[in-house]
Scaffold this active site. Structure first.
Site, PDB file in Angstrom:
ATOM      1  N   ARG A   5      -3.967   3.415 -19.525  1.00  0.00           N
ATOM      2  CA  ARG A   5      -3.517   2.147 -18.918  1.00  0.00           C
ATOM      3  C   ARG A   5      -2.309   1.586 -19.673  1.00  0.00           C
ATOM      4  O   ARG A   5      -1.463   0.899 -19.107  1.00  0.00           O
ATOM      5  CB  ARG A   5      -4.666   1.115 -18.869  1.00  0.00           C
ATOM      6  CG  ARG A   5      -4.242  -0.211 -18.239  1.00  0.00           C
ATOM      7  CD  ARG A   5      -5.423  -1.056 -17.761  1.00  0.00           C
ATOM      8  NE  ARG A   5      -6.487  -1.169 -18.735  1.00  0.00           N
ATOM      9  CZ  ARG A   5      -6.432  -1.899 -19.853  1.00  0.00           C
ATOM     10  NH1 ARG A   5      -5.354  -2.616 -20.126  1.00  0.00           N
ATOM     11  NH2 ARG A   5      -7.443  -1.924 -20.697  1.00  0.00           N
ATOM     12  N   TYR A  37       8.243  -8.425   3.294  1.00  0.00           N
ATOM     13  CA  TYR A  37       7.005  -7.689   3.576  1.00  0.00           C
ATOM     14  C   TYR A  37       5.872  -8.721   3.661  1.00  0.00           C
ATOM     15  O   TYR A  37       5.730  -9.557   2.758  1.00  0.00           O
ATOM     16  CB  TYR A  37       6.790  -6.694   2.444  1.00  0.00           C
ATOM     17  CG  TYR A  37       5.586  -5.809   2.609  1.00  0.00           C
ATOM     18  CD1 TYR A  37       5.581  -4.825   3.586  1.00  0.00           C
ATOM     19  CD2 TYR A  37       4.476  -5.954   1.785  1.00  0.00           C
ATOM     20  CE1 TYR A  37       4.475  -4.001   3.741  1.00  0.00           C
ATOM     21  CE2 TYR A  37       3.372  -5.126   1.938  1.00  0.00           C
ATOM     22  CZ  TYR A  37       3.376  -4.159   2.924  1.00  0.00           C
ATOM     23  OH  TYR A  37       2.288  -3.350   3.072  1.00  0.00           O
ATOM     24  N   LYS A  65       6.886   4.526  -0.079  1.00  0.00           N
ATOM     25  CA  LYS A  65       7.862   4.717   0.991  1.00  0.00           C
ATOM     26  C   LYS A  65       8.870   5.803   0.610  1.00  0.00           C
ATOM     27  O   LYS A  65       8.481   6.916   0.350  1.00  0.00           O
ATOM     28  CB  LYS A  65       8.512   3.370   1.315  1.00  0.00           C
ATOM     29  CG  LYS A  65       7.520   2.192   1.379  1.00  0.00           C
ATOM     30  CD  LYS A  65       6.475   2.348   2.477  1.00  0.00           C
ATOM     31  CE  LYS A  65       5.318   1.353   2.361  1.00  0.00           C
ATOM     32  NZ  LYS A  65       5.652  -0.035   2.260  1.00  0.00           N
ATOM     33  N   ASP A  88      13.361  -6.571  -3.906  1.00  0.00           N
ATOM     34  CA  ASP A  88      12.549  -5.482  -3.358  1.00  0.00           C
ATOM     35  C   ASP A  88      13.523  -4.515  -2.686  1.00  0.00           C
ATOM     36  O   ASP A  88      14.125  -4.828  -1.657  1.00  0.00           O
ATOM     37  CB  ASP A  88      11.526  -6.048  -2.362  1.00  0.00           C
ATOM     38  CG  ASP A  88      10.592  -4.967  -1.807  1.00  0.00           C
ATOM     39  OD1 ASP A  88      10.993  -3.794  -1.755  1.00  0.00           O
ATOM     40  OD2 ASP A  88       9.470  -5.312  -1.405  1.00  0.00           O
TER      41      ASP A  88
END
Ligand SMILES: *Cc1c(COP(=O)(O)O)cnc(C)c1O
Length: 412
Positions: free
Chosen positions: A60, A113, A210, A185
């Protein structure tokens, strides 16, 4: 103005952040599928945790496969520090959480979005964060929305799904004037077509689900910044909130990125031709594509992006009903949300990706009920053209027939 060096970018997609593995010379970066890393002795463990010694401790907090992907995408964005995340929304929420707090104000592009908007509107509002959503393609509107306590200016350009384009350089100048951090973004463009950090933004983020991964088989995200303090701030929030990426997922994206330049170029070539053809079809009311001279920010897009991309929005005559018929009549284009994969996808934002946004807010942001969004893939152009245009011709005939039966004189 960004500079485009296609060969160098193509090369970086394949090689950046990667080298043959030190142990056996594997050309592909190994998948370090390990949650934890052994220390040689107690002293080494202590040295790694105190930061006196470089090295991995726990996945992590950092992992070699993930690090290769982070270095690769950061280089594609023109340099910086990358932080890979478990999803695009993990990147968005990390940015919000790192930059906003009690009493802070955020300004965001209105047609972002859907979840990027509702997260701010519904969840962050519970912690005393105020947000305004404006059409940031208008610098006047952006300027009017800025306040002394604006800590974050969040831009999506081209926006989703209206494809309106915001001037990143000018918007960053205005935002910096009130001390706000600018986050862009860049999912719709990928670093191939737009480099927000070169234009003055502080942080760029992607849904790597994407274009970067490009194969509709992974959900992932990333944040990139050149500011060391910001990177530390983002990393602290990311590892504590736990939205880090899994090494196997990171490896899949690393594999997808290798063909980014090839895929974006192929999808864009198809999209540019389809967009032009769509404007000529009698069933089509409007086509929005940054490569068409009719796009409201055509000149800005030409200056800010190195290509118009593979996303097209269009509206049919006959509104929602005609849009529904189209989605049910295409065969090659798949009816699915998401974008940026090698396959062509078609979807209806008002009932799908932006269903979570209130109808009035959608309308205000230009997301009309009849808008159809097309993510153009890498299939052969002739096949895509045949699929889309035979569907459109069919709808035209059906509607003309139906209206003739009803005794109406139509001209669709
Ligand atoms: C898909 C998408 C996101 C969210 O990414 P996930 O990987 O689905 O979490 C954010 N921004 C844009 C522009 C997107 O298309």
């Amino acid at each position: 103005m960004t500079t485009d060096h296609p060969q160098q970018f193509d090369t970086a997609c394949i090689h950046a952040g990667q080298h043959p593995d030190r142990l056996f010379g594997g050309v592909s970066v190994p998948i370090y599928q390990s949650s934890t890393f052994a220390f040689a002795n107690a002293e080494e463990g202590a040295a790694r945790f105190s930061g006196r010694q470089e090295g991995y401790k726990y996945t992590r907090l950092g992992n070699p496969t993930t690090a290769a992907l982070e270095a690769c995408v950061a280089e594609l964005e023109g340099g910086g520090i990358g932080l890979a995340t478990a999803s695009g929304m993990a990147a968005v929420s990390t940015a919000y959480m790192a930059l906003l707090g009690q009493g802070a104000h955020a300004v965001s592009t209105a047609s972002v979005y859907g979840p990027s908007r509702t997260l701010l509107e519904r969840e962050f509002a519970r912690f005393g964060v105020a947000a305004d959503f404006v059409d940031t393609s208008s610098l006047d509107r952006l300027q009017a929305a800025l306040k002394p306590n604006t800590r974050l200016v969040y831009l999506e350009t081209p926006a989703n799904p209206t494809l309106s384009v915001t001037d990143i350089a000018e918007a960053s100048r205005l935002a910096h004037g009130v001390g706000a951090v600018v986050v862009v973004d860049n999912t719709f463009c990928s670093p191939m077509l737009q480099k927000p950090l070169d234009l003055g933004a502080d942080v760029v983020l992607h849904s790597m689900t994407k274009f970067l991964n490009g194969h509709s088989d992974v959900v992932a995200g990333i944040l990139v910044t050149r500011d060391r303090n910001l990177a530390t701030r983002l990393k602290n929030v990311l590892v504590q909130m736990g939205g880090t990426i899994d090494p196997h997922q990171a490896w899949l994206v690393l594999r997808g990125v290798k063909t980014l330049a090839l895929r974006v170029r192929a999808g864009q070539d198809n999209a540019a031709r389809l967009a032009t053809e769509l404007t000529r079809h009698p069933m089509v009311a409007t086509v929005t594509y940054p490569g068409l001279a009719t796009h409201p920010q055509y000149e800005l897009a030409k200056k800010q992006m190195t290509g118009p991309g593979a996303m097209i929005s269009f509206e049919l005559k006959g509104g929602v009903e005609a849009g529904r018929m189209l989605m049910d009549s295409v065969h090659l284009a798949t009816l699915a949300v998401s974008l940026g994969g090698i396959e062509t996808l078609i979807q209806h934002p008002a009932s799908m990706t932006h269903a979570s946004v209130a109808r009035e807010s959608r309308q205000a942001a230009g997301i009309t009920d009849g808008l159809v969004r097309l993510s153009v893939g890498c299939e052969a152009y002739d096949d895509l053209h045949r699929d889309l245009f035979s569907a459109l011709d069919g709808i035209q005939q059906k509607m003309a027939g139906g209206e003739a039966e009803a005794g109406l004189n139509v001209n669709v």
